[in-house]
Design a protein around this motif. Structure first.
Motif, PDB file in Angstrom:
ATOM      1  N   ALA A   1     -12.377  35.111 -16.248  1.00  0.00           N
ATOM      2  CA  ALA A   1     -11.477  34.984 -15.285  1.00  0.00           C
ATOM      3  C   ALA A   1     -10.429  35.690 -15.476  1.00  0.00           C
ATOM      4  CB  ALA A   1     -11.141  33.469 -15.018  1.00  0.00           C
ATOM      5  N   PHE A   2     -10.146  36.787 -14.685  1.00  0.00           N
ATOM      6  CA  PHE A   2      -8.847  37.475 -14.593  1.00  0.00           C
ATOM      7  C   PHE A   2      -8.675  38.233 -13.275  1.00  0.00           C
ATOM      8  CE2 PHE A   2     -12.837  40.388 -16.219  1.00  0.00           C
ATOM      9  CZ  PHE A   2     -12.276  41.358 -15.474  1.00  0.00           C
ATOM     10  N   ASP A   3      -7.650  38.937 -13.074  1.00  0.00           N
ATOM     11  CA  ASP A   3      -6.971  39.635 -11.973  1.00  0.00           C
ATOM     12  C   ASP A   3      -7.390  38.916 -10.490  1.00  0.00           C
ATOM     13  OD1 ASP A   3      -6.369  41.744 -13.605  1.00  0.00           O
ATOM     14  OD2 ASP A   3      -7.906  43.063 -13.086  1.00  0.00           O
ATOM     15  N   ASN A   4      -7.173  37.565 -10.655  1.00  0.00           N
ATOM     16  CA  ASN A   4      -7.179  36.947  -9.616  1.00  0.00           C
ATOM     17  C   ASN A   4      -5.670  36.870  -8.795  1.00  0.00           C
ATOM     18  OD1 ASN A   4      -9.910  35.903  -9.307  1.00  0.00           O
ATOM     19  ND2 ASN A   4      -9.396  35.461 -11.473  1.00  0.00           N
ATOM     20  N   GLY A   5      -5.700  36.305  -7.729  1.00  0.00           N
ATOM     21  CA  GLY A   5      -4.314  36.421  -6.862  1.00  0.00           C
ATOM     22  C   GLY A   5      -3.120  35.502  -7.615  1.00  0.00           C
ATOM     23  N   LYS A   6      -3.738  34.434  -7.728  1.00  0.00           N
ATOM     24  CA  LYS A   6      -2.866  33.272  -8.197  1.00  0.00           C
ATOM     25  C   LYS A   6      -3.170  32.807  -9.710  1.00  0.00           C
ATOM     26  CE  LYS A   6      -1.610  31.389  -3.746  1.00  0.00           C
ATOM     27  NZ  LYS A   6      -1.802  30.019  -2.817  1.00  0.00           N
ATOM     28  N   GLU A   7      -3.774  31.802  -9.844  1.00  0.00           N
ATOM     29  CA  GLU A   7      -4.165  31.446 -11.333  1.00  0.00           C
ATOM     30  C   GLU A   7      -5.271  31.859 -11.608  1.00  0.00           C
ATOM     31  OE1 GLU A   7      -2.296  27.410 -12.999  1.00  0.00           O
ATOM     32  OE2 GLU A   7      -2.971  26.901 -10.809  1.00  0.00           O
ATOM     33  N   ASN A   8      -5.663  32.295 -12.653  1.00  0.00           N
ATOM     34  CA  ASN A   8      -6.986  32.728 -13.330  1.00  0.00           C
ATOM     35  C   ASN A   8      -7.830  31.395 -13.535  1.00  0.00           C
ATOM     36  OD1 ASN A   8      -6.949  35.600 -13.181  1.00  0.00           O
ATOM     37  ND2 ASN A   8      -5.697  35.560 -15.026  1.00  0.00           N
ATOM     38  N   ILE A   9      -7.153  30.372 -14.215  1.00  0.00           N
ATOM     39  CA  ILE A   9      -7.971  29.182 -14.197  1.00  0.00           C
ATOM     40  C   ILE A   9      -6.920  28.030 -14.017  1.00  0.00           C
ATOM     41  CG2 ILE A   9      -9.212  27.525 -16.048  1.00  0.00           C
ATOM     42  CD1 ILE A   9     -10.145  29.991 -17.385  1.00  0.00           C
ATOM     43  N   GLY A  10      -7.072  27.168 -12.951  1.00  0.00           N
ATOM     44  CA  GLY A  10      -5.789  26.291 -12.644  1.00  0.00           C
ATOM     45  C   GLY A  10      -6.523  24.902 -13.345  1.00  0.00           C
ATOM     46  N   VAL A  11      -5.878  24.366 -14.397  1.00  0.00           N
ATOM     47  CA  VAL A  11      -6.358  23.313 -15.198  1.00  0.00           C
ATOM     48  C   VAL A  11      -6.049  22.020 -14.570  1.00  0.00           C
ATOM     49  CG1 VAL A  11      -6.211  22.576 -17.670  1.00  0.00           C
ATOM     50  CG2 VAL A  11      -6.127  25.093 -17.311  1.00  0.00           C
ATOM     51  N   ASN A  12      -7.067  21.115 -14.729  1.00  0.00           N
ATOM     52  CA  ASN A  12      -7.322  20.030 -14.584  1.00  0.00           C
ATOM     53  C   ASN A  12      -7.200  19.060 -15.886  1.00  0.00           C
ATOM     54  OD1 ASN A  12      -8.250  16.984 -14.466  1.00  0.00           O
ATOM     55  ND2 ASN A  12      -8.173  17.417 -12.269  1.00  0.00           N
ATOM     56  N   GLY A  13      -6.362  18.110 -16.129  1.00  0.00           N
ATOM     57  CA  GLY A  13      -6.021  17.532 -17.555  1.00  0.00           C
ATOM     58  C   GLY A  13      -7.238  16.923 -17.978  1.00  0.00           C
ATOM     59  N   SER A  14      -8.253  16.421 -17.174  1.00  0.00           N
ATOM     60  CA  SER A  14      -9.635  15.894 -17.624  1.00  0.00           C
ATOM     61  C   SER A  14     -10.807  16.854 -18.214  1.00  0.00           C
ATOM     62  CB  SER A  14     -10.046  14.856 -16.665  1.00  0.00           C
ATOM     63  OG  SER A  14     -10.411  15.343 -15.273  1.00  0.00           O
ATOM     64  N   ALA A  15     -10.743  18.178 -17.717  1.00  0.00           N
ATOM     65  CA  ALA A  15     -11.699  19.067 -17.936  1.00  0.00           C
ATOM     66  C   ALA A  15     -11.797  19.518 -19.128  1.00  0.00           C
ATOM     67  CB  ALA A  15     -11.531  20.196 -17.044  1.00  0.00           C
ATOM     68  N   PHE A  16     -12.974  19.928 -19.715  1.00  0.00           N
ATOM     69  CA  PHE A  16     -13.234  20.468 -21.054  1.00  0.00           C
ATOM     70  C   PHE A  16     -13.447  22.081 -20.887  1.00  0.00           C
ATOM     71  CE2 PHE A  16     -15.429  16.292 -20.921  1.00  0.00           C
ATOM     72  CZ  PHE A  16     -14.645  15.571 -22.106  1.00  0.00           C
TER      73      PHE A  16
ATOM     74  N   GLU B   1     -13.865  36.286 -21.079  1.00  0.00           N
ATOM     75  CA  GLU B   1     -12.430  36.994 -21.009  1.00  0.00           C
ATOM     76  C   GLU B   1     -11.697  35.888 -20.286  1.00  0.00           C
ATOM     77  OE1 GLU B   1     -10.080  40.922 -19.469  1.00  0.00           O
ATOM     78  OE2 GLU B   1     -12.320  40.882 -19.578  1.00  0.00           O
ATOM     79  N   ALA B   2     -11.123  35.215 -20.956  1.00  0.00           N
ATOM     80  CA  ALA B   2     -10.543  33.819 -20.304  1.00  0.00           C
ATOM     81  C   ALA B   2      -8.973  33.864 -21.092  1.00  0.00           C
ATOM     82  CB  ALA B   2     -11.112  32.530 -20.681  1.00  0.00           C
ATOM     83  N   PRO B   3      -8.100  32.930 -20.520  1.00  0.00           N
ATOM     84  CA  PRO B   3      -6.570  33.261 -20.903  1.00  0.00           C
ATOM     85  C   PRO B   3      -6.353  32.068 -22.289  1.00  0.00           C
ATOM     86  CG  PRO B   3      -6.709  31.938 -19.029  1.00  0.00           C
ATOM     87  CD  PRO B   3      -8.218  32.574 -18.943  1.00  0.00           C
ATOM     88  N   PHE B   4      -7.616  31.442 -22.382  1.00  0.00           N
ATOM     89  CA  PHE B   4      -7.532  30.484 -23.683  1.00  0.00           C
ATOM     90  C   PHE B   4      -8.675  30.054 -24.150  1.00  0.00           C
ATOM     91  CE2 PHE B   4      -6.904  28.004 -19.604  1.00  0.00           C
ATOM     92  CZ  PHE B   4      -7.923  27.208 -19.767  1.00  0.00           C
ATOM     93  N   ILE B   5      -8.948  29.579 -25.278  1.00  0.00           N
ATOM     94  CA  ILE B   5     -10.101  28.976 -25.824  1.00  0.00           C
ATOM     95  C   ILE B   5     -10.408  27.482 -25.428  1.00  0.00           C
ATOM     96  CG2 ILE B   5     -11.663  28.555 -27.969  1.00  0.00           C
ATOM     97  CD1 ILE B   5      -9.696  30.863 -29.414  1.00  0.00           C
ATOM     98  N   THR B   6      -9.622  26.676 -25.812  1.00  0.00           N
ATOM     99  CA  THR B   6     -10.131  25.319 -25.199  1.00  0.00           C
ATOM    100  C   THR B   6      -8.921  24.693 -24.551  1.00  0.00           C
ATOM    101  OG1 THR B   6      -8.810  24.316 -27.584  1.00  0.00           O
ATOM    102  CG2 THR B   6     -11.228  25.027 -27.612  1.00  0.00           C
ATOM    103  N   SER B   7      -7.456  25.276 -24.400  1.00  0.00           N
ATOM    104  CA  SER B   7      -6.532  24.640 -23.610  1.00  0.00           C
ATOM    105  C   SER B   7      -5.318  25.718 -23.665  1.00  0.00           C
ATOM    106  CB  SER B   7      -6.171  23.461 -24.495  1.00  0.00           C
ATOM    107  OG  SER B   7      -4.778  22.985 -23.784  1.00  0.00           O
TER     108      SER B   7
END
Length: 706
Positions: A682-697, A42-48
């Motif tokens: 990742a859900f119901d967290n106080g700030k970002e559920n997934i904070g994205v770094n551009g180089s991550a997969f 349960e994530a906000p996106f599939i690949t990006s």
């Protein structure tokens, strides 16, 4: 019960008081054969976060007709992620259904893939030289891939990476259910693939895995294959929560430093075959649902620990450095060349078997009673008085037994209260087993100020010091450093060791010290309570094969478990780390090939933190999977300090990060590149559920809302 003690994050932190409260409620979790480890993503996106999704609906019919629609959609949307949903069965005749990069095939219990009566295709689904491909069931029920007994493979993957297969019934494929071959870069974990929640029945081989790193085989059922259910060759693979029965061979592994744990084995011709190419695997806490199981052990440096299997293990000629520790009814010749056999009596299994260490006898010292509570206190409103016994009396009896029984393993029983006034603590001899009653305690009282400041090169103090050589165990009781001795246990000396069902309390530094242990000697910390220590609870540092399994590590001033510089081939499995001031599990300082799986991490600074601060090199690759992080300040954190102090190429698979006060998952700073996050929750967290770094997969098989 999960506890999130936010008050731990303050300058007035009181580790001992808080952890005593925690340990009132938390007990070490038992090993259940029916455990399941995979959580539907349960994530906000599939690949990006910026992904372009193109939905393609395919009706029931032939695979050829479906392929034409898929090819047209790919040509129309060459950069999009194709989300392919079927409404009925697809029938394969002469050519398989082909999937390529950036495709997610969602089948259902009423829409699977089957052979036609005249099927001549070599497989039903083909994936070649592709990445970011998933095949799964989109409903609550499993989708079926049925070979109808023909000489086909159900799914064939060649040169694949980042492939997820979930919730399929794979049946009657006479060649192979899933044939997976990854890329040639098997030193990396950021191309990992997974097979989860699948049911394999009546195939030739069920699941074959080659050229892979970090392969995840979780919560599958393998039943009645005519050949091998699971054949795997993968760096740092994880095989957990699976059920096997009725196969010719259940598991054949050629893996390097993989883990096979908490699986259930019924009757098959052969349960486990570790090939001569395999090395460094940990096989632990597996359960047998049948008697007469057969294991064949080849390769080198394997560790079989605490398996509940009834049967026999056979050692292949040429096998090197096999550790066989606390395996109950699993029979093996303890004097076999290359075997290091250790079966100590413990609090939960206080056996009287004559053989504890291969080639040695056994001598049980008479009970050395400690202080006990007064049976009738003079004042009922006051606690009963206990007069502890000086531990020097125990040391005298041990020394005497050593002299009189030099060729025996000593079994030392303690019951009651003991006091240790010697800064060196109780120095256990080689080949000894300390067996304490559940409420027995050794209390350090050195007459020193509490938690004295750290000073370089000062002599170390401890309640118990492990021997330099041989075998050693401690089980039961409480080792209380009283905030005066540095450690409840100092294990920096070496010896193959088991610490089981023991409380490690109030170290002026850490719960257990492992720094500079002898390289080849594993140590197992199993079902212990580690709390109220002034540094880390369990510290794997400059040590090889430190395995923390099913412990509760809580209320420590720094980390629950710290995998630190030069920690090699260490694990943290199924632990509960609550209310530690810094991190639940800390993975740091350029370590690699360590595995952190299935831990409950609540109320810490960060649930799991991966970092490099001081050591030149890379913290990675490491495997961090199926951990539950909630109520922390942050669920997962990741980063490095400099260009030569990095955290690259780690695998984060199916971690659950919810209700953390700030971020669920932070995927790294500029010094943490090409880490792979797959099947995240990742859900119901106080700030970002997934904070994205551009180089991550990223690759999560979620179904986004249209």
């Amino acid at each position: 019960m999960n506890f999130a003690f936010s008050k731990y994050h303050s300058s007035s932190f009181l580790p001992l008081l808080c952890s005593l409260l925690t340990c009132t409620f938390l007990l070490s979790p038992p090993a259940h054969s029916a455990e399941r480890f995979f959580t539907p993503p349960e994530a906000p996106f599939i690949t990006s976060p910026k992904e372009q999704i193109h939905r393609l609906d395919i009706p029931a019919g032939t695979a050829e007709a479906a392929q034409a629609l898929i090819d047209a959609a790919r040509k129309e949307k060459p950069e999009a992620l194709l989300l392919i949903q079927t409404s009925g069965n697809l029938e394969v005749a002469s050519t398989p259904l082909r999937l390529s990069s950036n495709m997610a095939l969602h089948l259902s219990s009423s829409a699977g893939i089957v052979t036609s009566p005249s099927c001549s295709a070599p497989c039903l689904v083909l994936v070649e030289k592709s990445d970011l491909v998933s095949i799964s069931s989109s409903g609550s029920g499993a989708a079926t891939i049925d070979g109808a007994g023909k000489s086909v493979s159900g799914i064939q993957i060649t040169e694949g990476s980042r492939i997820n297969i979930d919730q399929l019934n794979i049946l009657r494929c006479a060649k192979t259910g899933i044939d997976y071959r990854g890329t040639t870069n098997v030193t990396s974990l950021n191309e990992a693939a997974s097979v989860t929640r699948c049911f394999f029945e009546k195939n030739g081989n069920a699941l074959q895995v080659e050229q892979s790193g970090g392969f995840q085989c979780l919560d599958n059922v393998f039943k009645n294959q005519t050949e091998t259910a699971l054949s795997i060759n993968s760096l740092n693979s994880m095989i957990a929560g699976n059920t096997f029965s009725g196969n010719k061979t259940d598991i054949q592994s050629s893996s390097d430093r993989g883990i096979i744990t908490r699986n259930t084995f019924g009757k098959s011709d052969r349960t486990l075959d570790l090939t001569p190419a395999s090395k460094g695997n940990l096989i632990s806490e597996n359960r047998g649902a049948s008697d007469g199981l057969v294991l064949s052990i080849g390769g080198e440096s394997h560790q079989l620990f605490h398996n509940s299997l009834s049967g026999s293990a056979q050692i292949v000629a040429g096998t090197k450095e096999l550790f066989f520790i606390s395996n109950g009814n699993l029979q093996i010749d303890p004097t076999t060349a290359g075997l290091k056999f250790f079966d100590p009596p413990t609090l939960n299994r206080p056996h009287t078997n004559s053989v504890i260490v291969g080639g040695m006898g056994r001598f049980d010292l008479p009970l050395i009673p400690g202080g006990k509570k007064e049976p009738k206190p003079a004042d009922k409103d006051k606690p009963p008085k206990i007069i502890p016994v000086d531990l020097s009396l125990v040391e005298t009896e041990i020394a005497k037994a050593q002299t009189e029984h030099p060729n025996d393993v000593l079994v030392i029983r303690l019951d009651g209260e003991y006091i240790c006034k010697n800064p060196k603590g109780l120095e256990l001899p080689p080949n000894s087993c300390l067996l304490m009653a559940a409420d027995a305690r050794i209390l350090s009282d050195l007459g020193l100020p509490l938690e004295i400041p750290w000073a370089r090169a000062e002599p170390l103090t401890q309640v118990v010091l492990l021997p330099k050589t041989g075998f050693c165990s401690i089980s039961g009781g409480k080792l209380d450093a009283n905030r005066q001795a540095h450690f409840p246990i100092n294990a920096n000396t070496g010896s193959i060791a088991l610490i089981e069902s023991t409380s490690l309390i109030a170290g002026a530094r850490d719960g257990i010290n492992t720094k500079n242990r002898k390289g080849s000697d594993p140590i197992f910390l199993y079902r212990c309570n580690v709390y109220g220590n002034n540094g880390r609870g369990i510290w794997s540092h400059c040590a090889n094969r430190v395995h923390a399994i099913a412990n509760v590590s809580s209320g420590n001033y720094m980390d629950g478990i710290d995998l630190d510089a030069h920690a090699i081939n260490c694990t943290a499995l199924f632990n509960t780390c609550n209310g530690n001031r810094r991190h639940g599990v800390f993975i740091e300082e350029a370590i690699e090939n360590n595995i952190v799986f299935g831990n409950e991490l609540h109320g810490n600074g960060t649930g799991v933190h991966v970092w490099n601060e001081e050591v030149k090199g890379n913290t990675g690759p490491n495997l961090i999977a199926a951990n539950h992080c909630s109520g922390n300040r942050r669920g997962i954190g990741l980063g490095g300090r400099a260009d030569d102090k990095t955290s690259h190429g780690n695998l984060f698979f199916n971690n659950v990060c919810t209700e953390n006060r700030e971020d669920g998952i932070l995927t790294g700073n500029s010094k943490a590149k090409e880490n792979y996050f797959s099947q995240s929750v990742a859900f119901d967290n106080g700030k970002e559920n997934i904070g994205v770094n551009g180089s991550a997969f990223f690759f999560n098989t979620v179904v986004p809302t249209p």
